[in-house]
Design an enzyme around this catalytic site. Structure first.
Site, mmCIF file in Angstrom:
data_model
loop_
_atom_site.group_PDB
_atom_site.id
_atom_site.type_symbol
_atom_site.label_atom_id
_atom_site.label_comp_id
_atom_site.label_asym_id
_atom_site.label_seq_id
_atom_site.Cartn_x
_atom_site.Cartn_y
_atom_site.Cartn_z
ATOM 1 N N ARG A 37 0.822 -1.224 0.000
ATOM 2 C CA ARG A 37 0.000 0.000 0.000
ATOM 3 C C ARG A 37 0.851 1.267 0.000
ATOM 4 N NH1 ARG A 37 -5.549 -0.956 1.599
ATOM 5 N NH2 ARG A 37 -6.072 -2.533 0.078
ATOM 6 N N ARG A 41 -3.644 6.240 0.710
ATOM 7 C CA ARG A 41 -4.241 7.476 1.243
ATOM 8 C C ARG A 41 -3.387 8.207 2.269
ATOM 9 N NH1 ARG A 41 -10.043 4.869 2.398
ATOM 10 N NH2 ARG A 41 -8.602 3.186 2.818
ATOM 11 N N ARG A 50 -7.179 11.115 -6.150
ATOM 12 C CA ARG A 50 -8.326 10.201 -6.073
ATOM 13 C C ARG A 50 -9.629 10.936 -5.773
ATOM 14 N NH1 ARG A 50 -10.392 7.005 -6.566
ATOM 15 N NH2 ARG A 50 -10.964 5.953 -4.658
ATOM 16 N N ASP A 86 -6.378 -3.351 -7.803
ATOM 17 C CA ASP A 86 -7.003 -4.000 -6.662
ATOM 18 C C ASP A 86 -7.164 -5.478 -6.946
ATOM 19 O OD1 ASP A 86 -8.353 -2.954 -4.000
ATOM 20 O OD2 ASP A 86 -9.498 -4.671 -4.706
ATOM 21 N N TYR A 164 -14.246 -13.163 -0.524
ATOM 22 C CA TYR A 164 -14.904 -11.883 -0.837
ATOM 23 C C TYR A 164 -16.176 -12.095 -1.648
ATOM 24 C CZ TYR A 164 -11.801 -8.148 0.752
ATOM 25 O OH TYR A 164 -11.108 -7.256 1.525
HETATM 26 O O1 CP3 Z 1 0.348 0.224 -3.042
HETATM 27 C C1 CP3 Z 1 -0.091 -0.927 -3.207
HETATM 28 O O2 CP3 Z 1 0.079 -1.849 -2.375
HETATM 29 C C2 CP3 Z 1 -0.734 -1.264 -4.551
HETATM 30 C C3 CP3 Z 1 -2.118 -1.178 -4.664
HETATM 31 C C4 CP3 Z 1 -3.106 -2.102 -3.961
HETATM 32 C C5 CP3 Z 1 -4.404 -1.666 -3.625
HETATM 33 N N1 CP3 Z 1 -5.115 -2.739 -3.201
HETATM 34 C C6 CP3 Z 1 -4.891 -0.291 -3.752
HETATM 35 C C7 CP3 Z 1 -6.004 0.123 -2.905
HETATM 36 C C8 CP3 Z 1 -3.026 -3.461 -3.652
HETATM 37 C C9 CP3 Z 1 -1.839 -4.389 -3.753
HETATM 38 C C10 CP3 Z 1 -4.315 -3.854 -3.189
HETATM 39 C C11 CP3 Z 1 -4.669 -5.240 -2.851
HETATM 40 C C12 CP3 Z 1 -5.859 -5.499 -2.041
HETATM 41 N N2 CP3 Z 1 -7.100 -4.956 -2.166
HETATM 42 C C13 CP3 Z 1 -5.921 -6.461 -1.019
HETATM 43 C C14 CP3 Z 1 -4.792 -7.378 -0.634
HETATM 44 C C15 CP3 Z 1 -3.811 -6.716 0.241
HETATM 45 C C16 CP3 Z 1 -4.261 -6.621 1.659
HETATM 46 O O3 CP3 Z 1 -4.495 -5.497 2.107
HETATM 47 O O4 CP3 Z 1 -4.339 -7.671 2.317
HETATM 48 C C17 CP3 Z 1 -7.223 -6.447 -0.493
HETATM 49 C C18 CP3 Z 1 -7.725 -7.291 0.657
HETATM 50 C C19 CP3 Z 1 -7.963 -5.503 -1.252
HETATM 51 C C20 CP3 Z 1 -9.413 -5.163 -1.138
HETATM 52 C C21 CP3 Z 1 -9.545 -3.760 -0.722
HETATM 53 N N3 CP3 Z 1 -9.368 -2.696 -1.582
HETATM 54 C C22 CP3 Z 1 -9.776 -3.242 0.573
HETATM 55 C C23 CP3 Z 1 -10.026 -4.062 1.816
HETATM 56 C C24 CP3 Z 1 -9.742 -1.840 0.474
HETATM 57 C C25 CP3 Z 1 -9.876 -0.826 1.587
HETATM 58 C C26 CP3 Z 1 -11.218 -0.184 1.628
HETATM 59 C C27 CP3 Z 1 -11.187 1.028 2.523
HETATM 60 O O5 CP3 Z 1 -12.064 1.881 2.315
HETATM 61 O O6 CP3 Z 1 -10.322 1.139 3.403
HETATM 62 C C28 CP3 Z 1 -9.482 -1.530 -0.890
HETATM 63 C C29 CP3 Z 1 -9.352 -0.180 -1.469
HETATM 64 C C30 CP3 Z 1 -7.981 0.210 -1.883
HETATM 65 N N4 CP3 Z 1 -7.178 -0.543 -2.680
HETATM 66 C C31 CP3 Z 1 -7.326 1.421 -1.559
HETATM 67 C C32 CP3 Z 1 -6.082 1.377 -2.203
HETATM 68 C C33 CP3 Z 1 -5.027 2.427 -2.206
HETATM 69 C C34 CP3 Z 1 -7.881 2.567 -0.713
HETATM 70 C C35 CP3 Z 1 -9.124 3.178 -1.273
HETATM 71 C C36 CP3 Z 1 -8.990 4.389 -2.169
HETATM 72 O O7 CP3 Z 1 -7.929 4.654 -2.758
HETATM 73 O O8 CP3 Z 1 -9.991 5.108 -2.305
#
Ligand code: CP3
Length: 366
Positions: A37, A41, A50, A86, A164
């Site tokens: 990540r 954010r 974003r 994602d 999921y």
């Molecule tokens: O920087 C990085 O690591 C690359 C980008 C990345 C994202 N998601 C961007 C993202 C990666 C590798 C993921 C993988 C991902 N997505 C996982 C596996 C990694 C882990 O955390 O175990 C999972 C479980 C997801 C599903 C997911 N997507 C979740 C649980 C969330 C959070 C929702 C929230 O509101 O907190 C996301 C959203 C997400 N994916 C964000 C980012 C930067 C944040 C939301 C946004 O940008 O608006």
């Protein structure tokens, strides 16, 4: 027809291959470091890019993915970049609707409820068509990164994606998904096989597009026990690595693969013998015991508690030093044990990266 895509596309020459060498267990001048990540954010520029845009629309816009991937590299000397995307784009490609709901996270309006619902999934997924936008994002980013560091592609693992698709979103117990494992084991295996087939093509497409390493996120490993993991997660993780590697070998390519099974410490021995070069670790595993249990067979990645970034800088430096001493500097990629949280201070991330580079350089020189 797939193989014809696999050829270099005049990408700029790689200048810092520390991450790739550590993944292969070779010697390096410093321990490479990146953060899960890292595009997220906690960066004000990320929040600005974003703002007001739909999350999955952003994922589908290659120029936006490229910009978000590059942002952390402008601030910190990370040794790798991970493409902004994602894990849930795979269920989307299989025909499921997924939305990002503010304050709630990813949500499936119509999750899978019973085995009959598998009929709603596409029988044959055209990965190039459904996920071509990710491949475009990777190719564009690989050019724009100008060879500074390698670009990592990724996917969710079958069990994590299955959970999921059945839960419909985040869950504490994952009991709906686990109900399938105990009540509908055959349908579960069918779904896991369907996911595996799409994931294999998806990863190969990412390499063809320019990804230089691949990470498989088994984020929900911790919800399974050793017995269920061996039956419903491990065989598919192994199958993915085996099939991706066999295909890449045919094309004369060698791309390191990382498996990150969050809270899967009970499976560490098995994970170290699953055809992945690197095993990612969360912070619940002691570095030294992780080395002992993986017997020098793989490189390790991780595993500082992300919350350690709330500590003052000097304390971060001490924690990093201990972590480096525990893992040793060879066959090791420094990272956090999970992703960065939105309220984290970018300066602390900078302190983490600097501590890894400084301490490891000193340790290697001695
Ligand atoms: O920087 C990085 O690591 C690359 C980008 C990345 C994202 N998601 C961007 C993202 C990666 C590798 C993921 C993988 C991902 N997505 C996982 C596996 C990694 C882990 O955390 O175990 C999972 C479980 C997801 C599903 C997911 N997507 C979740 C649980 C969330 C959070 C929702 C929230 O509101 O907190 C996301 C959203 C997400 N994916 C964000 C980012 C930067 C944040 C939301 C946004 O940008 O608006």
């Amino acid at each position: 027809h797939f193989k014809c895509h696999i050829f270099p596309k005049d990408f700029p020459q790689l200048q810092n291959d520390t991450f790739l060498r550590a993944a292969r267990g070779e010697e390096t001048e410093h321990v490479p470091v990146w953060c899960m990540r890292q595009a997220g954010r906690y960066l004000p520029e990320f929040r600005e890019s974003r703002a007001g845009k739909d999350f999955f629309e952003t994922c589908q816009t290659p120029a936006a993915c490229c910009e978000l991937t590059l942002q952390p590299l402008r601030r910190f000397p990370f040794d790798a970049a991970i493409i902004f995307s994602d894990i849930l784009v795979v269920p989307q490609a299989m025909g499921m609707d997924v939305q990002m709901v503010a304050g709630k996270g990813p949500t499936f309006p119509e999750p899978l409820k019973e085995p009959e619902d598998l009929q709603r999934l596409r029988v044959k997924v055209d990965v190039g068509k459904e996920l071509g936008y990710v491949f475009k994002a990777i190719t564009l980013t690989r050019h724009k990164i100008e060879g500074k560091v390698p670009l990592i592609g990724f996917t969710g693992a079958p069990w994590t994606l299955m959970s999921y698709m059945i839960e419909g979103g985040g869950s504490n117990t994952h009991s709906k998904a686990k109900r399938w494992l105990y009540r509908h084991p055959e349908a579960s295996h069918m779904l896991l096989r369907m996911l595996t087939d799409v994931i294999v093509e998806y990863l190969l497409g990412q390499v063809a597009a320019g990804a230089q390493a691949l990470q498989v996120f088994e984020s929900h490993a911790g919800i399974l026990g050793p017995v269920e993991f061996k039956e419903f997660a491990l065989p598919y993780l192994r199958d993915i690595a085996r099939r991706v590697k066999d295909k890449l070998k045919e094309a004369g390519q060698d791309v390191p693969m990382i498996v990150f099974a969050k809270d899967g410490h009970y499976a560490l021995e098995d994970l170290s013998q699953s055809h992945y070069e690197v095993v990612g670790l969360d912070w619940t595993i002691d570095p030294q015991s992780a080395r002992e249990r993986t017997g020098g067979k793989v490189s390790l990645q991780g595993n500082m508690d992300p919350c350690a970034l709330y500590a003052p800088k000097e304390r971060i430096s001490d924690i990093v030093k201990k972590m480096l001493e525990g893992f040793g500097t060879r066959a090791y990629i420094a990272n956090l044990g999970h992703g960065l949280y939105p309220d984290m201070d970018p300066e602390s991330v900078g302190a983490f990266v600097e501590a890894v580079h400084t301490h490891s350089r000193q340790m290697i020189k001695q």
